[in-house]
Write a protein that holds these residues in place. Structure first.
Motif, PDB file in Angstrom:
ATOM      1  N   PHE A 173       0.608  -1.201  -0.101  1.00 55.41           N
ATOM      2  CA  PHE A 173      -0.213  -0.303   0.236  1.00 55.41           C
ATOM      3  C   PHE A 173       0.770   1.500   0.160  1.00 55.41           C
ATOM      4  O   PHE A 173       0.053   2.097  -0.706  1.00 55.41           O
ATOM      5  N   TYR A 174       2.265   1.593   0.533  1.00 50.36           N
ATOM      6  CA  TYR A 174       2.593   2.034   0.586  1.00 50.36           C
ATOM      7  C   TYR A 174       2.871   3.191  -1.142  1.00 50.36           C
ATOM      8  O   TYR A 174       3.044   3.874  -1.808  1.00 50.36           O
ATOM      9  N   ARG A 175       3.696   1.607  -1.835  1.00 52.02           N
ATOM     10  CA  ARG A 175       4.259   1.656  -3.001  1.00 52.02           C
ATOM     11  C   ARG A 175       2.670   2.289  -3.652  1.00 52.02           C
ATOM     12  O   ARG A 175       2.626   3.062  -4.449  1.00 52.02           O
ATOM     13  N   LEU A 176       1.481   1.248  -3.534  1.00 47.59           N
ATOM     14  CA  LEU A 176       0.461   2.000  -4.359  1.00 47.59           C
ATOM     15  C   LEU A 176       0.150   3.697  -4.248  1.00 47.59           C
ATOM     16  O   LEU A 176      -0.348   4.137  -5.421  1.00 47.59           O
ATOM     17  N   SER A 179       2.809   5.828  -5.281  1.00 41.84           N
ATOM     18  CA  SER A 179       2.521   6.309  -6.818  1.00 41.84           C
ATOM     19  C   SER A 179       1.667   6.728  -7.188  1.00 41.84           C
ATOM     20  O   SER A 179       1.232   7.683  -8.156  1.00 41.84           O
TER      21      SER A 179
ATOM     22  N   PHE B 180      -1.599   6.251 -12.509  1.00 41.25           N
ATOM     23  CA  PHE B 180      -1.620   5.022 -11.558  1.00 41.25           C
ATOM     24  C   PHE B 180      -0.277   4.545 -12.591  1.00 41.25           C
ATOM     25  O   PHE B 180       1.081   3.568 -11.481  1.00 41.25           O
ATOM     26  N   GLY B 183       2.765   6.498 -12.142  1.00 40.48           N
ATOM     27  CA  GLY B 183       3.382   6.594 -10.666  1.00 40.48           C
ATOM     28  C   GLY B 183       4.092   5.031 -10.429  1.00 40.48           C
ATOM     29  O   GLY B 183       5.515   5.537 -10.141  1.00 40.48           O
ATOM     30  N   VAL B 184       3.543   4.546 -11.047  1.00 37.65           N
ATOM     31  CA  VAL B 184       4.034   2.900 -10.291  1.00 37.65           C
ATOM     32  C   VAL B 184       5.210   2.851 -10.686  1.00 37.65           C
ATOM     33  O   VAL B 184       6.429   2.801 -10.904  1.00 37.65           O
ATOM     34  N   ASN B 187       8.406   5.068  -9.782  1.00 36.58           N
ATOM     35  CA  ASN B 187       8.494   4.605  -8.359  1.00 36.58           C
ATOM     36  C   ASN B 187       9.557   3.304  -8.577  1.00 36.58           C
ATOM     37  O   ASN B 187      10.507   3.349  -8.243  1.00 36.58           O
ATOM     38  N   LEU B 225       9.544  -3.935  -1.216  1.00 32.43           N
ATOM     39  CA  LEU B 225       9.646  -3.311  -1.767  1.00 32.43           C
ATOM     40  C   LEU B 225      10.202  -3.523  -3.314  1.00 32.43           C
ATOM     41  O   LEU B 225      11.027  -3.172  -3.600  1.00 32.43           O
ATOM     42  N   VAL B 233       2.615  -5.865  -7.494  1.00 35.61           N
ATOM     43  CA  VAL B 233       1.813  -4.621  -7.049  1.00 35.61           C
ATOM     44  C   VAL B 233       1.166  -3.782  -7.804  1.00 35.61           C
ATOM     45  O   VAL B 233       0.386  -3.490  -8.098  1.00 35.61           O
TER      46      VAL B 233
END
Lengths: 264, 264
Positions: A173-176, A179, B180, B183-184, B187, B225, B233
């Motif tokens: 959820f941090y990543r989600l 992001s 999304f 962003g992903v 990251n 991560l 994710v």
DNA sequence: GTGTTCTATTTTACATCGTAAAGGAACCGG
DNA sequence: CCGGTTCCTTTACGATGTAAAATAGAACAC
């Protein structure tokens, strides 16, 4: 920190860099002895002042226009003075990122409500984007790699643990959320910048009009893509994520390999 | 297109630019008459060749290292030759973005399944990030502002209309999914770049170790991560969005103001 | 043929960039 | 007073994006 020097550009710059004499690597040395006193007026240079002024300049004139020389001018010193406090422009920008990040609220406003804490955090992040549109690209682009950002993440993850999330869910959820936030914010900023640009040039305006005629679907949808609807989109997406977060806090919904948290 | 020249940096560069004589503004002129023939060997410069080589160079050496001079060298001409085909480096980068975007699949693989089309598109976007990690930041950062990208969006929105989505929902989900995805991907790329960097420097490695000790929560979460979990994710988040998209295709779930589409 | 004009490219030039290297100037404890 | 440390300036180098002018070849006019 440490002197990383980005990438060496062409891999054959000049000399092999034999640790010149050990200039300044650590960021805030001023506190070890006495802050400073030289040059009566506002001359007292410190790592913090440099960093703050850098942020101010970036906010005021944009990231592209930001240079060490301009920063020096704004600070009333030569550009090279900065290098006593930061090993490179890159490191300075890392410090700026850190300063921004550390402004975010990690604690929940009401103690038990961790979903709300996540929400607050997300909104805080977005607010950062609004307050520092020119600096925000740094946040989204650079890796969090300084002590302050580590501390931020550690605090955040600690909060997640108290909320009962296992490490996997926390990471996910941090990543989600992060992001999503940077994605939306970048999109938004790009849109605003572009709207600016078009508005300031008649020929671009004409061009946009022509595009509208050539691509009717684009035209009719794009009124919903305007800045006034950004909040709507952001909230919708964020709540979607938070709902999912609330729904499945502990279980791992995918095969997974038993790498659970140590605490209930 | 049009000569935009980015932002004028300091707002006081040199002269007011009085349309020098009208050099080259439109991107592909080669097609109007005959392609080219000068300089027997591979010299035949075209907008497309320049753009492709630019992408190749960016892929190979990174965005930071990319410069017009290096591009010229790679093409076997002087840097300034590029300016006959593109008004600025910025415009060239726009063309690169366009080339990348236009590779994405807009049509659904099975005609009726528009959710699947969205999914394919999202995965395609992510694949782009993997295949062109160095160029990807351009996509996420720059506004889509060329004919090709307009066409792309128009096609996408047309598909959404066929799926029965109204303009508002279309806009909303386009923003959500694209934000999304970028962003992903950003990251992810930042993470990979950083892992690289750390792995290549013993001192950074030591530093990372120290951070792990100082911030225990960070340490235990961060194994989740790692790059190996990115797919997880991404899929999780994407499916979340797509579910929401499927769930409420027509209705607008918020107050709204009757600004609907003109088409059924 | 000899211009003249158009197209594509090179040459030259400038202001700016990040930063290595070395040289002060102010302070320190001796 | 002296040598050292600390902080800052000076100078210098090799980049950068690109304006402006010079140039070379092709195409057309006569």
């Amino acid at each position: 920190m440490a002197a990383v020097s980005k990438r060496k550009r062409t891999a054959s710059k000049t000399a092999p860099r034999t640790t010149p004499r050990e200039p300044a690597v650590r960021a805030s040395r001023a506190s070890t002895k006495r802050p400073a006193k030289r040059s009566s007026a506002g001359g007292g240079l410190t790592a913090e002042r440099i960093r703050d002024e850098a942020l101010r300049l970036i906010d005021a004139e944009g990231l592209e226009a930001f240079s060490t020389r301009r920063l020096g001018a704004a600070l009333g010193c030569e550009a090279m003075a900065i290098y006593w406090y930061y090993p490179s422009k890159d490191a300075l920008l890392d410090a700026v990122v850190e300063a921004l990040i550390s402004r975010l609220p990690v604690e929940p406003s009401t103690p038990g409500d961790w979903i709300d804490a996540f929400r607050k955090l997300a909104h805080g992040y977005r607010r950062l984007a609004h307050r520092h549109p020119n600096a925000f690209a740094l946040l989204a682009t650079r890796r969090f790699a300084t002590e302050g950002t580590y501390r931020f993440l550690d605090g955040l993850f600690e909060m997640a643990r108290h909320a009962g999330l296992d490490d996997r869910q926390t990471a996910r959820f941090y990543r989600l959320v992060s992001s999503f936030c940077s994605g939306v914010a970048l999109n938004e900023l790009a849109g605003l910048r572009d709207a600016d640009r078009v508005a300031s040039s008649p020929e671009l305006e004409a061009e946009a009009l022509a595009a509208r005629e050539a691509f009717p679907r684009l035209a009719s949808v794009s009124s919903w893509l305007e800045p006034s609807h950004f909040d709507d989109v952001f909230d919708f997406g964020l709540e979607l994520l938070l709902e999912a977060l609330q729904r499945a806090p502990h279980a791992s919904g995918v095969p997974a390999g038993r790498g659970r948290a140590k605490r209930a």
